[in-house]
Design a protein around this motif. Structure first.
Motif, PDB file in Angstrom:
ATOM      1  N   PRO A  13       0.715  -1.133  -0.016  1.00  0.00           N
ATOM      2  CA  PRO A  13      -0.008   0.053  -0.051  1.00  0.00           C
ATOM      3  C   PRO A  13       0.755   1.386  -0.061  1.00  0.00           C
ATOM      4  N   HIS A  14       2.246   1.157  -0.034  1.00  0.00           N
ATOM      5  CA  HIS A  14       3.046   2.190  -0.217  1.00  0.00           C
ATOM      6  C   HIS A  14       3.173   3.090   1.050  1.00  0.00           C
ATOM      7  N   VAL A  15       2.395   2.741   2.067  1.00  0.00           N
ATOM      8  CA  VAL A  15       2.660   3.502   3.520  1.00  0.00           C
ATOM      9  C   VAL A  15       2.334   2.543   4.562  1.00  0.00           C
ATOM     10  N   PRO A  16       2.901   2.719   5.732  1.00  0.00           N
ATOM     11  CA  PRO A  16       2.791   1.921   6.832  1.00  0.00           C
ATOM     12  C   PRO A  16       1.166   1.502   7.154  1.00  0.00           C
ATOM     13  N   VAL A  17       0.957   0.304   7.372  1.00  0.00           N
ATOM     14  CA  VAL A  17      -0.317   0.006   7.901  1.00  0.00           C
ATOM     15  C   VAL A  17      -0.488  -0.728   9.166  1.00  0.00           C
ATOM     16  N   TRP A  18      -1.372  -0.242   9.829  1.00  0.00           N
ATOM     17  CA  TRP A  18      -1.520  -0.782  11.400  1.00  0.00           C
ATOM     18  C   TRP A  18      -3.061  -1.274  11.471  1.00  0.00           C
ATOM     19  N   SER A  19      -3.017  -2.515  12.190  1.00  0.00           N
ATOM     20  CA  SER A  19      -4.418  -3.131  12.615  1.00  0.00           C
ATOM     21  C   SER A  19      -4.390  -3.344  14.060  1.00  0.00           C
TER      22      SER A  19
END
Ligand SMILES: [Zn+2]
Length: 200
Positions: free
Chosen positions: A40-46
């Motif tokens: 997604p080209h950006v950090p992802v947090w869940s």
């Protein structure tokens, strides 16, 4: 409606409250960095895997006009973003951008649940993205099919005037987040990351 339907916990179906104390406790887990199959080209947090309490609460949030659960998830989102700021993973309070939704689904659900959760967080929100035309429902599609389905399907509705954090309910392959960040980057926006309630 409360008179007609006995209230049950969205996370475990226990009678009494919209969310019981045990399920609220489970939703308090701070978000963690995840990786998705599509970059997604950006950090992802869940906040957690798409299972158990998180899964059931996300399904409940999508029920028509389940505003109590959306409000609670707004508080969870705000607390999660505060935790990321405290850990130094997010700098400054971002502008929230809900992932694009299909107008028909929003109508069926009594408003876009993700946008409602963003608004309930009390943080600034901008509806910057929309689905262009017809997009086939992603459920049941593989990674490549999802990417094809979404290529060119996300449109910029308005340009955010500040760095944004994308928000969605579930990250499955990351293709929606990738399509969204690509559209925002193309418009010259800064996307600091994406946060999802849960990841599959
Ligand atoms: Zn419960």
């Amino acid at each position: 409606m409360d008179l007609l339907l006995p209230r049950r916990c969205a996370g475990c179906s226990a009678p009494g409250e919209h969310l019981c104390p045990r399920c609220r406790e489970r939703l308090r887990t701070p978000p963690r960095r995840i990786s998705t199959r599509v970059d997604p080209h950006v950090p992802v947090w869940s906040f957690g895997p798409y299972a158990d309490t998180h899964r059931r609460v996300v399904l409940a949030m999508k029920e028509r006009r389940n505003l109590a659960v959306r409000r609670h998830l707004g508080a969870v989102l705000a607390a999660g973003i505060a935790a990321l700021q405290a850990r130094g993973e997010l700098i400054d309070a971002p502008l929230l951008v809900p992932a694009p939704t299909r107008p028909r689904q929003a109508r069926l659900r009594g408003g876009d649940p993700v946008a409602d959760v963003c608004r309930a967080s009390g943080l600034p929100v901008i509806r910057a993205l929309r689905h262009a035309g017809r997009v086939v429902d992603q459920v049941g599609l593989g990674v490549e099919k999802r990417r094809e389905n979404l290529a060119g399907a996300v449109e910029l509705e308005r340009v955010p005037g500040a760095p944004v954090l994308l928000v969605d309910d579930v990250a499955t392959t990351g293709s929606t987040l990738a399509a969204s960040s690509e559209v925002l980057f193309a418009a010259g926006c800064t996307v600091v990351g994406a946060i999802v309630i849960c990841h599959a």
